[in-house]
Design a protein around this motif. Structure first.
Motif, mmCIF file in Angstrom:
data_model
loop_
_atom_site.group_PDB
_atom_site.id
_atom_site.type_symbol
_atom_site.label_atom_id
_atom_site.label_comp_id
_atom_site.label_asym_id
_atom_site.label_seq_id
_atom_site.Cartn_x
_atom_site.Cartn_y
_atom_site.Cartn_z
ATOM 1 N N GLN A 1 38.313 39.038 48.455
ATOM 2 C CA GLN A 1 39.458 38.303 47.904
ATOM 3 C C GLN A 1 39.064 37.370 46.770
ATOM 4 O OE1 GLN A 1 41.538 36.377 51.059
ATOM 5 N NE2 GLN A 1 43.154 35.539 49.769
ATOM 6 N N ALA A 2 37.804 36.981 46.725
ATOM 7 C CA ALA A 2 37.398 35.947 45.777
ATOM 8 C C ALA A 2 36.379 36.483 44.780
ATOM 9 C CB ALA A 2 36.830 34.747 46.524
ATOM 10 N N VAL A 3 36.718 37.603 44.125
ATOM 11 C CA VAL A 3 35.800 38.222 43.172
ATOM 12 C C VAL A 3 36.413 38.282 41.774
ATOM 13 C CG1 VAL A 3 34.541 40.321 42.577
ATOM 14 C CG2 VAL A 3 34.594 39.540 44.956
ATOM 15 N N ALA A 4 37.500 39.027 41.619
ATOM 16 C CA ALA A 4 38.105 39.217 40.297
ATOM 17 C C ALA A 4 38.803 37.940 39.848
ATOM 18 C CB ALA A 4 39.100 40.368 40.341
ATOM 19 N N ILE A 5 38.538 37.493 38.624
ATOM 20 C CA ILE A 5 39.120 36.235 38.165
ATOM 21 C C ILE A 5 40.633 36.342 37.966
ATOM 22 C CG2 ILE A 5 36.975 35.480 37.066
ATOM 23 C CD1 ILE A 5 38.269 36.135 34.356
ATOM 24 N N THR A 6 41.156 37.552 37.862
ATOM 25 C CA THR A 6 42.597 37.724 37.686
ATOM 26 C C THR A 6 43.373 37.629 38.989
ATOM 27 O OG1 THR A 6 42.368 40.114 37.889
ATOM 28 C CG2 THR A 6 42.305 39.188 35.650
ATOM 29 N N GLY A 7 42.675 37.609 40.107
ATOM 30 C CA GLY A 7 43.370 37.582 41.396
ATOM 31 C C GLY A 7 43.433 38.927 42.084
ATOM 32 N N ARG A 8 42.990 39.997 41.413
ATOM 33 C CA ARG A 8 43.036 41.313 42.047
ATOM 34 C C ARG A 8 42.043 41.380 43.207
ATOM 35 N NH1 ARG A 8 45.679 45.667 40.278
ATOM 36 N NH2 ARG A 8 46.607 45.685 38.200
ATOM 37 N N ASN B 1 45.772 40.348 28.232
ATOM 38 C CA ASN B 1 45.988 41.158 29.433
ATOM 39 C C ASN B 1 46.029 40.354 30.728
ATOM 40 O OD1 ASN B 1 44.062 42.787 31.717
ATOM 41 N ND2 ASN B 1 45.980 43.727 31.086
ATOM 42 N N ALA B 2 45.204 39.292 30.804
ATOM 43 C CA ALA B 2 45.023 38.593 32.075
ATOM 44 C C ALA B 2 46.313 38.036 32.665
ATOM 45 C CB ALA B 2 43.986 37.482 31.914
ATOM 46 N N PRO B 3 47.224 37.451 31.872
ATOM 47 C CA PRO B 3 48.460 36.967 32.502
ATOM 48 C C PRO B 3 49.263 38.084 33.160
ATOM 49 C CG PRO B 3 48.179 35.963 30.344
ATOM 50 C CD PRO B 3 47.144 37.042 30.456
ATOM 51 N N MET B 4 49.230 39.278 32.571
ATOM 52 C CA MET B 4 49.969 40.401 33.167
ATOM 53 C C MET B 4 49.242 40.959 34.382
ATOM 54 S SD MET B 4 51.300 42.256 29.707
ATOM 55 C CE MET B 4 49.825 41.855 28.818
ATOM 56 N N GLN B 5 47.926 41.184 34.241
ATOM 57 C CA GLN B 5 47.173 41.710 35.377
ATOM 58 C C GLN B 5 47.157 40.700 36.516
ATOM 59 O OE1 GLN B 5 42.617 42.727 35.989
ATOM 60 N NE2 GLN B 5 43.558 44.211 34.591
ATOM 61 N N GLY B 6 47.016 39.425 36.173
ATOM 62 C CA GLY B 6 47.009 38.385 37.198
ATOM 63 C C GLY B 6 48.359 38.234 37.869
#
Length: 932
Positions: free
Chosen positions: A665-672, A849-854
């Motif tokens: 849960q705590a790996v991808a900086i985007t929240g994925r 991209n990050a706001p959309m992926q996040g």
């Protein structure tokens, strides 16, 4: 009479006693210049200022009260001599802060109410009833679940710590019963905080079930003789007690407050007053609140020239500067080894009385589904902890308490949802205790997730958190157990050293939380992501992992055989093309064949100067030459075979017959989320062979697999964030968005768009989401860069909102150093300011991209919470078994399929209101592949 459209005046009631303790334990040990404790004062001031601004507004007017418990007994103590009997005395450091808190709340303009002989809850209940009757919309700020019984059309609860708002529907969603049944619900389950017994072994699920079946507590009591099982026996034993329990948990709403509120019952007596700035300035000076003092000095025009900064990530009091690490140089450390039942019982009392306790397990394995407990530690304050060894088996180890006896003693606290707990990576400890039949409840905080929300771009191990936030370094696992082949199991570690190590883990976790959580809470968006998304999802992921997914080993064996045959064919074809056998897995031999023997053009070189044979080079060469294409296909099949068809059967847990992935849960900086052991999110689905692997993920007899995924979620988010009229209209009208885009770019009608034009538009749509430029688009479409640039220019001319979003986002990210999702998650981009050209360009693409992926990551997590909540509330047997990118996968009993087919997509579509509709689509089949 006021107009129906005129908003009702607001009466804001604050449960001061609830927040006293929460502020005290949430804040670090702050001190005034003369050493006076100020943490609780600081927390209350910050909350009261924020509440007044958010609920009442900054202008004049408004009605409110901050209500505190008075010292001394209340009428409930006369009713029941054990009422709140188990509560620990108030800490001295908190007691000394009460008078200053009352003083500063009054200086902030709030009426303060403290009525001897009654509890704050009863005063609030009375104020709420009178305020609602007088035509006010009543908002109660509290963390106390008991006050949910007051909620109605005119009364709402808010919890500033968790960003939770409870109206009637919210109470039903959270507790499973309506507000007018909360008293009955509390009577059945009891209230451990106030020491009010309920029905033994009856928890929230049983209470909700009984009330749904019998309508009320009276109905449940009348039907007691017909309720079977242990729960029914316990209910019958409690029948004489329940009326008294109901009396104790009922908030009184008709208290006489006339001696304490001038002009009562006129609500006008609760008018908010202007802030006493001069008095507040003196208060801030006395207690050492420098940033707030400087703000006031600037407002009043006194003192030096002060530049008031905007609160930032590290701001706890508005300074914009990172608070100093707590001084641990004088922290006395006492870690007790618990070897007898009396000491364990003593610690259990401390745990049950603690407002927050840290918990950690030491085990014999890192595999959460198979790990067994070697020892357990806990802490209730920094510097002090206990370790209970249960399975240290080295020669000379002292006698230890039996594990079963330890768990039997701790079970009431471990399974008590009202006993607040904090841990580091709570998902793992929940699994470990579940392996021993314990269902841990009451997790309030996870320092791993606090760090992830606050500083996702850093590492989140407890070791690193303690270094960053406490300036502390404890024993490491390698210090105890060694490394590599010489590493010993934890059961072989000397108990004295194990006590130090595990005790540190627990008490440092507690101290990290006390420092880190206020920093998260200082930024409302981060607090919302932490409390409303990451913490609930953590417990859902644990359930998904624990349930696992069924795989058909026979199907996988057949696929492995077929893949092996195809790989042999490819090898023979490669040998024939090359004119000799060679190792298709050797880059050196591949290079010799391609560039020396066959004379293919060299596209790029490795660092050593040799021709590169990486995948990018082979892809480029494969467009014109047959051998690189055979090598690429062979590589992909070998990876598929080694990673999935051969390996998955070996990963089946023999105890469950299922595969249990781990969701990081705590790996991808985007929240994925990311999946590992096995990785279920990277199964290659662009090839037929890859898609066939999903055929092995099956439903058991009497069930089906249901796949529910968001349709074009990132494009929909792009439409919402950019506000572009063209994209918004396409989604709002239910058009094929790629055809609609092609119609704009190629200046034609939607009906006239060709399949080739749609393919181009689809590549542009998704390419721009990932910040693709003309070079990348040209490569993707197989066209020259000028044509690609023309396409992009025409796209931006038609979709100007998208272009504006991209430009503004890059500028904002460069200014702030981060971007945010729609829900407040922050994604740090360090390279956007200090990186070199290529790195800065990469950070700019990420900023787009990050706001959309996040946001997509936030949405799928919210969907998991909503769907699991609905499944639990409806008592369904349907299980969520996988989360893969924008998709949720379920194992559904045949008789629940109609409910799932209708409710799941509706729930997923309803988790947020965007300017374009969210759409979730459902597929059904006997296996995962056929459900697509």
């Amino acid at each position: 009479m006021s107009d129906a459209n005129t908003p009702l005046p607001t009466l804001l009631l604050v449960d001061g006693s609830s927040y006293l303790y929460r502020a005290y334990h949430a804040m670090p040990d702050l001190r005034s210049p003369d050493g006076f404790p100020t943490g609780a004062i600081h927390g209350l001031v910050a909350m009261m200022k924020r509440l007044r601004d958010q609920i009442i507004g900054s202008g004049p007017g408004g009605h409110a009260a901050c209500v505190f418990d008075a010292s001394g007994p209340t009428f409930r103590d006369a009713w029941y001599d054990q009422y709140k009997a188990q509560r620990a005395p108030m800490p001295d450091d908190l007691r000394t802060q009460i008078a200053p808190i009352h003083e500063v709340v009054r200086l902030l303009g709030w009426p303060v109410l403290e009525v001897p002989g009654i509890e704050a809850d009863d005063a609030i209940g009375t104020l709420a009833r009178v305020g609602a009757a007088a035509g006010h919309q009543v908002v109660i700020s509290t963390g106390d679940k008991d006050l949910a019984q007051l909620v109605n059309e005119r009364v709402t609860l808010i919890n500033t710590m968790s960003n939770e708002r409870l109206d009637i529907a919210g109470v039903v969603a959270k507790f499973g019963v309506a507000p007018d049944r909360i008293i009955d619900y509390l009577t059945l389950i009891g209230d451990t905080v106030d020491n009010v017994p309920g029905v033994d072994k009856v928890g929230p699920k049983t209470a909700v079930k009984w009330l749904a079946e019998h309508g009320s507590l009276d109905g449940v009591m009348a039907a007691a003789n017909g309720i079977k099982g242990v729960a029914g026996e316990n209910l019958r034993k409690a029948l004489d007690w329940l009326p008294q329990g109901r009396r104790l948990v009922t908030v009184v709403t008709d208290c006489d407050l006339s001696a304490h509120i001038a002009g009562w019952p006129a609500v006008e007596a609760l008018a908010l007053q202007p802030v006493n700035r001069e008095g507040l300035l003196d208060f801030y000076q006395r207690y050492g609140f420098k940033a707030w003092r400087k703000e006031l000095e600037a407002e009043l025009g006194v003192g030096g020239s002060v530049a008031v900064t905007t609160p930032g990530l590290f701001d706890a009091d508005g300074t914009g500067a990172e608070p100093a690490k707590p001084d641990n140089s004088t922290l006395a450390r006492s870690y007790e080894t618990v070897l007898d039942a009396d000491r364990l019982a003593a610690w259990l009392e401390r745990l049950q009385a603690a407002p927050l306790a840290a918990l950690d397990t030491e085990t014999d394995s890192l595999d959460p589904m198979r790990a067994r407990i070697v020892g357990i530690s806990f802490a209730v304050q920094p510097g002090e902890a206990a370790y209970v060894p249960v399975a240290h088996d080295y020669a000379g180890a002292p006698d230890q308490l039996p594990l079963d006896a330890v768990l039997a003693t701790l079970r009431p606290w471990l399974e008590d949802a009202a006993a607040p707990k904090v841990g580091q990576n709570i998902k793992y400890d929940t699994h470990v205790l579940a392996n021993h039949g314990i269902s841990v409840r009451g997790w309030q905080h996870d320092t791993l997730l606090e760090s992830y929300v606050f500083e996702a771009h850093l590492t989140h191990s407890l070791e690193k958190l303690a270094e960053r936030h406490l300036g502390r370094r404890g024993l490491s696992y390698e210090d105890l157990c060694g490394k590599g082949v010489n590493q010993i199991p934890f059961s072989q570690v000397d108990i004295e050293r194990a006590t130090t190590y595990s005790g540190e883990d627990s008490e440092m976790t507690l101290q990290v939380h006390q420092v880190l959580h206020p920093r998260v809470a200082a930024v409302p968006g981060l607090l919302h992501v932490y409390r409303a998304i990451e913490m609930p999802v953590s417990l859902i992921l644990q359930r998904i992992e624990r349930h696992g997914v069924l795989v058909d080993a026979g199907v996988l064996a057949q696929q492995s055989h077929q893949l092996a045959e195809r790989m042999m064919q490819l090898e023979q074809q490669a040998y024939e093309i090359a004119g000799q056998p060679f190792n298709l897995g050797s880059p050196k031999q591949i290079g010799e064949i391609l560039f020396n023997r066959l004379g293919l053009p060299v596209k790029k070189k490795t660092a050593s100067g040799a021709p590169s044979t990486d995948e990018e080079v082979l892809q480029e060469l494969a467009a014109d030459y047959p051998l690189p294409a055979r090598i690429l296909e062979h590589r992909s099949l070998a990876k598929l075979k080694g990673t999935y068809t051969d390996k998955l059967p070996l990963m089946v847990n023999p105890a469950t017959g299922r595969v249990h992935t781990n969701y990081a849960q705590a790996v991808a900086i985007t929240g994925r989320l990311s999946s590992n052991d096995p990785n279920l999110q990277n199964i290659p689905i662009r090839t037929a062979e890859g898609r066939r692997v999903r055929e092995a993920f099956i439903a058991p007899p009497g069930h089906v697999i249901v796949s529910a995924d968001y349709s074009q979620i990132e494009l929909r988010i792009m439409a919402h964030i950019s506000g572009d009229p063209g994209l918004t209209r396409a989604f709002a009208e239910g058009l094929d968005v790629h055809k609609a885009t092609a119609a704009e770019v190629f200046n034609t009608t939607v009906d006239a768009v060709t399949s080739e034009q749609r393919r181009y538009a689809k590549t542009i749509n998704f390419g721009l989401i990932y910040g693709m430029g003309a070079f990348g688009l040209a490569q993707s479409l197989g066209i020259d860069q000028k044509m690609a640039r023309d396409f992009i220019d025409r796209y931006f001319a038609r979709f100007a909102g998208v272009k504006r979003y991209m430009d503004e986002t890059k500028a904002s990210a460069a200014d702030k150093g981060y971007v945010e999702t729609l829900f407040g998650r922050r994604i740090e981009l360090p390279e956007i300011r200090g990186g070199n050209g290529p790195r800065r360009s990469g950070a700019e693409r990420q900023a787009i991209n990050a706001p959309m992926q996040g946001t997509a990551a936030d949405l799928i997590k919210l969907a998991m919470i909503a769907v699991q909540g609905a499944l639990d509330a409806a008592g369904k047997r349907t299980a969520m078994v996988m989360q893969v990118h924008d998709e949720l996968v379920f194992e559904v009993p045949d008789d629940e399929l109609p409910w799932v087919r209708e409710q799941v997509p509706a729930l997923m579509a309803g988790v947020a209101q965007l300017s374009v509709p969210l759409l979730a689509e459902v597929g059904i089949g006997p296996n995962w592949e056929q459900a697509h």
